[in-house]
Design an enzyme around this catalytic site. Structure first.
Site, mmCIF file in Angstrom:
data_model
loop_
_atom_site.group_PDB
_atom_site.id
_atom_site.type_symbol
_atom_site.label_atom_id
_atom_site.label_comp_id
_atom_site.label_asym_id
_atom_site.label_seq_id
_atom_site.Cartn_x
_atom_site.Cartn_y
_atom_site.Cartn_z
ATOM 1 N N GLY A 28 27.647 32.847 40.157
ATOM 2 C CA GLY A 28 26.227 33.207 40.057
ATOM 3 C C GLY A 28 25.705 32.971 38.656
ATOM 4 N N GLY A 42 28.447 22.568 60.540
ATOM 5 C CA GLY A 42 28.832 21.310 59.883
ATOM 6 C C GLY A 42 29.034 21.436 58.380
ATOM 7 C CG MET A 101 29.046 27.627 51.091
ATOM 8 S SD MET A 101 27.635 28.670 51.542
ATOM 9 C CE MET A 101 28.323 30.274 51.147
ATOM 10 N N PRO A 102 32.343 26.917 50.020
ATOM 11 C CG PRO A 102 32.707 25.944 47.926
ATOM 12 C CD PRO A 102 31.754 25.928 49.092
ATOM 13 C CB ALA A 103 35.253 32.068 50.407
ATOM 14 N N GLY A 122 31.536 31.719 44.806
ATOM 15 C CA GLY A 122 30.722 30.854 43.953
ATOM 16 C C GLY A 122 30.422 31.555 42.640
ATOM 17 C CE1 TYR A 182 18.051 34.073 40.692
ATOM 18 C CE2 TYR A 182 20.015 32.721 40.728
ATOM 19 C CZ TYR A 182 19.224 33.692 41.292
ATOM 20 O OH TYR A 182 19.630 34.291 42.450
HETATM 21 N N1 LIG Z 1 19.210 35.670 46.358
HETATM 22 C C1 LIG Z 1 18.829 36.647 45.559
HETATM 23 O O1 LIG Z 1 17.733 37.208 45.672
HETATM 24 C C2 LIG Z 1 19.792 37.115 44.490
HETATM 25 C C3 LIG Z 1 19.577 38.351 43.845
HETATM 26 C C4 LIG Z 1 20.489 38.761 42.877
HETATM 27 C C5 LIG Z 1 21.573 37.949 42.559
HETATM 28 N N2 LIG Z 1 21.750 36.742 43.183
HETATM 29 C C6 LIG Z 1 22.900 35.853 42.849
HETATM 30 O O2 LIG Z 1 24.084 36.630 42.844
HETATM 31 C C7 LIG Z 1 24.732 36.512 41.574
HETATM 32 C C8 LIG Z 1 25.517 37.761 41.261
HETATM 33 O O3 LIG Z 1 24.721 38.916 41.312
HETATM 34 P P1 LIG Z 1 24.446 39.844 40.046
HETATM 35 O O4 LIG Z 1 24.607 39.068 38.790
HETATM 36 O O5 LIG Z 1 23.133 40.460 40.268
HETATM 37 O O6 LIG Z 1 25.553 40.996 40.196
HETATM 38 P P2 LIG Z 1 27.127 41.087 40.147
HETATM 39 O O7 LIG Z 1 27.791 39.780 40.211
HETATM 40 O O8 LIG Z 1 27.477 42.127 41.162
HETATM 41 O O9 LIG Z 1 27.390 41.792 38.742
HETATM 42 C C9 LIG Z 1 27.372 41.140 37.514
HETATM 43 C C10 LIG Z 1 27.851 42.150 36.467
HETATM 44 O O10 LIG Z 1 29.185 42.541 36.792
HETATM 45 C C11 LIG Z 1 30.034 42.304 35.697
HETATM 46 N N3 LIG Z 1 31.295 41.724 36.160
HETATM 47 C C12 LIG Z 1 31.446 40.621 36.958
HETATM 48 N N4 LIG Z 1 32.748 40.378 37.138
HETATM 49 C C13 LIG Z 1 33.438 41.339 36.471
HETATM 50 C C14 LIG Z 1 34.804 41.612 36.297
HETATM 51 N N5 LIG Z 1 35.740 40.837 36.850
HETATM 52 N N6 LIG Z 1 35.158 42.705 35.560
HETATM 53 C C15 LIG Z 1 34.227 43.495 35.010
HETATM 54 N N7 LIG Z 1 32.889 43.274 35.123
HETATM 55 C C16 LIG Z 1 32.509 42.202 35.851
HETATM 56 C C17 LIG Z 1 29.333 41.293 34.824
HETATM 57 O O11 LIG Z 1 29.763 41.510 33.500
HETATM 58 P P3 LIG Z 1 29.884 40.332 32.415
HETATM 59 O O12 LIG Z 1 28.603 39.582 32.483
HETATM 60 O O13 LIG Z 1 30.122 41.071 31.152
HETATM 61 O O14 LIG Z 1 31.049 39.467 32.780
HETATM 62 C C18 LIG Z 1 27.864 41.614 35.067
HETATM 63 O O15 LIG Z 1 27.456 42.662 34.202
HETATM 64 C C19 LIG Z 1 23.580 36.189 40.621
HETATM 65 O O16 LIG Z 1 24.012 35.639 39.399
HETATM 66 C C20 LIG Z 1 22.781 35.231 41.461
HETATM 67 O O17 LIG Z 1 23.376 33.929 41.429
HETATM 68 C C21 LIG Z 1 20.892 36.337 44.150
#
Ligand SMILES: NC(=O)c1ccc[n+]([C@@H]2O[C@H](COP(=O)([O-])OP(=O)(O)OC[C@H]3O[C@@H](n4cnc5c(N)ncnc54)[C@H](OP(=O)(O)O)[C@@H]3O)[C@@H](O)[C@H]2O)c1
Length: 285
Positions: free
Chosen positions: A24, A15, A18-20, A22, A53
């Site tokens: 972070g 139901g 969710m967008p593909a 998002g 966070y």
């Molecule tokens: N549920 C959980 O336990 C859990 C754990 C970890 C993460 N998360 C969620 O997942 C999100 C994303 O994960 P993450 O932040 O760990 O890793 P990620 O999105 O794989 O990597 C973020 C890094 O990649 C770089 N980046 C992103 N897009 C880019 C692009 N188009 N070109 C070049 N570099 C790029 C960013 O650089 P810049 O910042 O310089 O743009 C940043 O250094 C988190 O913010 C959080 O919302 C959830």
């Protein structure tokens, strides 16, 4: 530039639509409300935050600054493993809403499993949060295969996602098969392996062939799989825009296979010893 992903790029589960892709918000420098508003302005409709966070207040501020109707946005937040007891769990969910300045979230997740508290209690509290209107949908994060089975056994409401680390360097085939059986979405965190994937020669070659960037190829590989969503995190407007601009090209079967073969590296970026479960073995083939 406004990049509106087509409606087809939402995923349906129990139901939920969710967008593909998002946005972070983990490990964001403060203030970050402006970044959240910028992401929404460029077309993101899902924002991923968590109590842990510390970004909920600014996510709320960014949403209000964006001027977008609440009903057009999808907001996900999470309850930490330290609040796995029912009373703490519900208090955490209420605090999230107060901090976000919202009446409800679209998705509330159990952030990490808590082995010291019976799942029936934590998942029961999650379902209560949904039934009380605090969240439209519910799910889990960092749950293993056995934990997912147990969660479904004890949770009186359907779970729509398991948010996990997933990218070309880390296989999740068994988890994907289990999620499929439950009609659930895999929400991929660290979708570009925190940048590790971006210098990979195979990713670079495929990106060049499509006139796209390595990050776009890494994200496309994820969302081109059935029932996979991704929540990339980025700080620059260029990266934010680029990460949503992945709906106008497709990877061939051969390219998908080449990218899947990168899993041999088995890179896990997030593995905090104080809270990570013993992860499932995922075969390479
Ligand atoms: N549920 C959980 O336990 C859990 C754990 C970890 C993460 N998360 C969620 O997942 C999100 C994303 O994960 P993450 O932040 O760990 O890793 P990620 O999105 O794989 O990597 C973020 C890094 O990649 C770089 N980046 C992103 N897009 C880019 C692009 N188009 N070109 C070049 N570099 C790029 C960013 O650089 P810049 O910042 O310089 O743009 C940043 O250094 C988190 O913010 C959080 O919302 C959830």
């Amino acid at each position: 530039m406004q990049l509106q992903p087509p409606k087809a790029f939402t995923l349906s589960a129990h139901g939920a639509e969710m967008p593909a892709i998002g946005f972070g918000t983990m490990t964001f420098p403060r203030p970050c409300a402006e970044l959240v508003a910028a992401a929404i302005a460029c077309g993101y409709r899902m924002i991923d935050t968590a109590r842990k966070y510390g970004t909920e207040a600014e996510v709320g501020e960014g949403i209000r600054a964006s001027g977008i109707k609440r009903s057009e946005l999808w907001v996900t937040t999470k309850v930490t493993e330290l609040d796995a007891r029912e009373a703490d769990f519900l208090k955490s969910a209420e605090t999230s809403l107060k901090t976000l300045g919202l009446d409800y979230v679209d998705l509330l997740l159990v952030h990490w499993p808590q082995p010291k508290v019976p799942f029936a209690e934590t998942l029961g509290a999650l379902a209560k949060a949904k039934r009380a209107g605090l969240a439209r949908h519910i799910g889990v994060s960092n749950f293993t295969l056995a934990m997912l089975d147990e969660a479904w056994r004890v949770c009186p409401e359907p779970l729509i996602t398991n948010q996990l680390e997933y990218h070309c360097y880390l296989p999740q085939d068994r988890m994907l098969a289990a999620l499929k059986r439950y009609g659930m979405i895999l929400t991929a965190y660290c979708p570009v392996a925190r940048g590790e994937l971006l210098n990979d020669p195979v990713v670079g070659e495929i990106a060049k062939a499509h006139g796209k960037t390595p990050a776009q190829v890494a994200l496309r590989w994820l969302i081109q799989q059935p029932m996979v969503a991704a929540v990339p995190r980025a700080l620059t407007k260029e990266h934010i825009t680029e990460n949503l601009d992945v709906f106008d090209f497709a990877l061939s079967d051969e390219e998908m296979t080449r990218l899947s073969a990168l899993r041999a590296r088995r890179l896990r970026v997030v593995d905090p010893p104080e809270r990570a479960p013993k992860w499932d073995e995922e075969p390479l083939a």
